[in-house]
Write an enzyme that holds these catalytic residues in place. Sequence first.
Site, mmCIF file in Angstrom:
data_model
loop_
_atom_site.group_PDB
_atom_site.id
_atom_site.type_symbol
_atom_site.label_atom_id
_atom_site.label_comp_id
_atom_site.label_asym_id
_atom_site.label_seq_id
_atom_site.Cartn_x
_atom_site.Cartn_y
_atom_site.Cartn_z
ATOM 1 N N CYS A 172 0.813 -1.221 0.000
ATOM 2 C CA CYS A 172 0.000 0.000 0.000
ATOM 3 C C CYS A 172 0.844 1.268 0.000
ATOM 4 C CB CYS A 172 -0.876 0.023 1.242
ATOM 5 S SG CYS A 172 -1.887 -1.426 1.432
ATOM 6 N N GLU B 17 19.230 -22.608 -5.028
ATOM 7 C CA GLU B 17 18.821 -21.205 -5.147
ATOM 8 C C GLU B 17 20.044 -20.276 -5.085
ATOM 9 O OE1 GLU B 17 16.404 -19.661 -6.166
ATOM 10 O OE2 GLU B 17 16.538 -17.660 -5.315
ATOM 11 N N TRP C 49 -3.005 -2.661 -1.478
ATOM 12 C CA TRP C 49 -2.596 -4.030 -1.807
ATOM 13 C C TRP C 49 -3.361 -4.895 -0.811
ATOM 14 C CZ3 TRP C 49 1.519 -6.032 -5.016
ATOM 15 C CH2 TRP C 49 1.830 -7.370 -4.799
ATOM 16 N N ARG D 62 5.199 0.110 -6.195
ATOM 17 C CA ARG D 62 5.112 -0.766 -5.024
ATOM 18 C C ARG D 62 4.063 -1.872 -5.218
ATOM 19 N NH1 ARG D 62 7.274 1.945 -0.602
ATOM 20 N NH2 ARG D 62 6.024 0.735 0.827
ATOM 21 N N GLU E 203 22.628 -15.937 -12.329
ATOM 22 C CA GLU E 203 21.804 -14.906 -12.956
ATOM 23 C C GLU E 203 22.489 -13.552 -13.024
ATOM 24 O OE1 GLU E 203 18.193 -15.381 -10.392
ATOM 25 O OE2 GLU E 203 17.188 -15.229 -12.314
ATOM 26 N N ASN F 168 -1.913 2.375 6.001
ATOM 27 C CA ASN F 168 -1.016 1.279 5.602
ATOM 28 C C ASN F 168 -0.734 0.439 6.834
ATOM 29 O OD1 ASN F 168 -0.804 2.356 3.083
ATOM 30 N ND2 ASN F 168 1.351 2.935 3.256
ATOM 31 N N GLY F 169 -0.561 -0.869 6.648
ATOM 32 C CA GLY F 169 -0.237 -1.738 7.782
ATOM 33 C C GLY F 169 -1.434 -2.602 8.145
ATOM 34 N N LYS G 69 21.087 -17.714 -8.083
ATOM 35 C CA LYS G 69 21.300 -16.269 -7.871
ATOM 36 C C LYS G 69 22.637 -15.850 -8.462
ATOM 37 C CE LYS G 69 18.238 -15.050 -7.191
ATOM 38 N NZ LYS G 69 17.133 -15.950 -7.151
ATOM 39 N N HIS H 81 29.945 -38.791 -5.984
ATOM 40 C CA HIS H 81 29.504 -39.648 -7.090
ATOM 41 C C HIS H 81 29.822 -39.050 -8.457
ATOM 42 C CE1 HIS H 81 27.680 -42.416 -4.302
ATOM 43 N NE2 HIS H 81 27.087 -41.393 -3.703
ATOM 44 N N LYS I 113 11.775 -10.330 -16.002
ATOM 45 C CA LYS I 113 11.186 -10.550 -14.668
ATOM 46 C C LYS I 113 10.057 -11.572 -14.731
ATOM 47 C CE LYS I 113 10.654 -9.972 -10.319
ATOM 48 N NZ LYS I 113 11.610 -10.744 -9.501
HETATM 49 O O1 M6R Z 1 7.061 -15.428 -11.429
HETATM 50 P P1 M6R Z 1 7.569 -16.837 -11.200
HETATM 51 O O2 M6R Z 1 7.904 -17.107 -9.785
HETATM 52 O O3 M6R Z 1 6.650 -17.870 -11.762
HETATM 53 O O4 M6R Z 1 8.916 -16.903 -12.031
HETATM 54 C C1 M6R Z 1 9.626 -18.097 -12.156
HETATM 55 C C2 M6R Z 1 11.038 -17.855 -12.633
HETATM 56 O O5 M6R Z 1 11.040 -17.277 -13.912
HETATM 57 C C3 M6R Z 1 11.807 -16.944 -11.682
HETATM 58 O O6 M6R Z 1 11.808 -17.462 -10.380
HETATM 59 C C4 M6R Z 1 13.267 -16.765 -12.146
HETATM 60 O O7 M6R Z 1 13.941 -17.974 -12.022
HETATM 61 C C5 M6R Z 1 13.933 -15.640 -11.361
HETATM 62 N N1 M6R Z 1 14.677 -14.815 -12.251
HETATM 63 C C6 M6R Z 1 14.842 -16.151 -10.289
HETATM 64 O O8 M6R Z 1 15.609 -15.169 -9.694
#
Ligand code: M6R
Length: 604
Positions: A2, A480, A75, A27, A487, A99-100, A484, A503, A599
Amino acid sequence: MCGIVGYLGKKNTKEILLEGLKELEYRGYDSAGIAILQENGFNSFKAVGKLVNLEEKTKDFITDTFAAGIGHTRWATHGKPTELNAHPHLGQSSYVVHNGIIENYAKLKKELMREGVVFLSQTDTEVIVHQFEKNLKSSSDAFEAFAKTVKELEGAFAILLVTKDEKNTIFFAKQGSPMLVGINSENEKYFASSDTPLIGHCTEVNYFEDGEYGYVTSDEIVIVDKIGNNRQPVFSKLSQNKLSAQKDGYRFFMEKEIYEQSTVIADTLMGRLGSEEVLFDELDAELFHGINEIKLCACGTSYHSALSATYLFERYSKIKTSVEIASEFRYRNPIMSKDTLFIVISQSGETADTLETLKMAKEAGLKTLVICNVDNSSMVRLADASILTRAGIEKGVASTKAFATQIAVFWMLSLYVAKLRNSLDANEIAKQITLLREVPASLKVTDSMHEKIKRLSKRYLHGHGFFFIGRDIFFPLALEGALKLKEISYLHAEGYPSGEMKHGPIALADPELFTIALLPQHMLYEKSKSNVEELSARDSTICAISPIEFDKADDFIQISTYSDYMLEFFEMMIVLQLLSLEISVRLGNDVDMPRNLAKSVTVE
Ligand code: M6R
């Protein structure tokens, strides 16, 4: 999440409020509204969806006299994103934006309803305006009534209120949610929940502290602090750079989002933790009737959180759980049986592959649930049920806070299902809930941690590859961590189960192979340690992350000591995110918009 704006002055109030709300659009929100008090009374407008809808509704409305105006982008947390639930909320003669979350709203609402007050919305916010008007009857003036009201509220809030009883005044209160007031040489007053709407209008701003409340008129700003003393506003110069204001002073959105995790997780947990059970108002227990298996499906980071969830569901809910990568699942003619609950996970709710698997599950007659960050997204609209992660809008392409909130939701959901299935005794559920309450603290980034990672990152800018290793739920966390790094640094990295290195991958071990080892104290510590020692003996360069000193490591990042592995999980997650960030910064990459990535991946 919000956003709030407010304006007191002679200019075009409507335009100023709408422009201010536009600055807060980034936001994320699902409805918006404004209320403006002029000499001839109130005008209020609300609209669901984007701001253009609100602009359309207000296009014939003109403000050209002195006015007090408040505006809000919402939101949804309590109640669906409808016009009735949008702010500002009206009493008899006052409007409020907030907000909150007002944690004791149910109690206040019950009492007000008993006294005959009629509520129009499902929100927690509406109690504020009714409580204020109730207090007005027994107070000598509006400010006394407002002060009484603020003291009766529990939870987190930033509030603006305008009332016909005190025209030319805006009342404010702040507790846990940000709020500031800005001034200029024209005696105008501007409010907002972050800097951006004030840029270009104000030269100086005062940031309110928790526990403060008061009011502004054209001539004065009255602030009462948390111990009841009046304090003078403390003005600081407002930077005129909008992009940097949106980043709240952080270098990148990703960095801001890493730091935000403690706060957004608190939002994710809010209202969902009872003393002995997890509460999901949005779920009907019926969803789990006849269910003998859970199947999770997702992509990328969301897939990693789904993989983490398999450990939690099997450990706590004692239900058979499997996980699938959406792009694989959709083309392999999977067998789908009706006693399976199909859960998709997505930050955006729009990822094409994941959306398709949801359609497949629906067509096969399975019950479906989506864990998602964006209300009204395609997946939320399609699934039988949804749980929102409440991470707020995530701008960095590399997902951080969305992952953290997904994990928190899965942890809660595994306990919710455990209670339904009677698979965990009541004491254990209560203990887990206590641990969940500690998550926001485990996510706080300390200066010393960040500094250490910044320094250490310079040793990891080359090499022929990274292995992130962990066991149990720390394996998906390792995946993960590797994702990161890949990417945003463009360095090759793989996540691997620690016990699996021998292995095959151990053949790669040499000083130029970097191993990032997750060594939690409360999950298979001795076993993981042996696996790391095997790599160390073969001269791999080791960076160990653990609460326990580890002398076989070349680098060591010490996390805090906790009583449970899940809290270690969250702090290690922060370490991995910061490590990727700092390596990427040193390599001069575009942290927020890495090459070749988008994104939201809405194509196959
Ligand atoms: O919006 P989603 O969570 O479905 O997106 C899935 C992936 O495209 C997303 O997590 C992607 O791997 C990110 N860039 C990870 O940082």
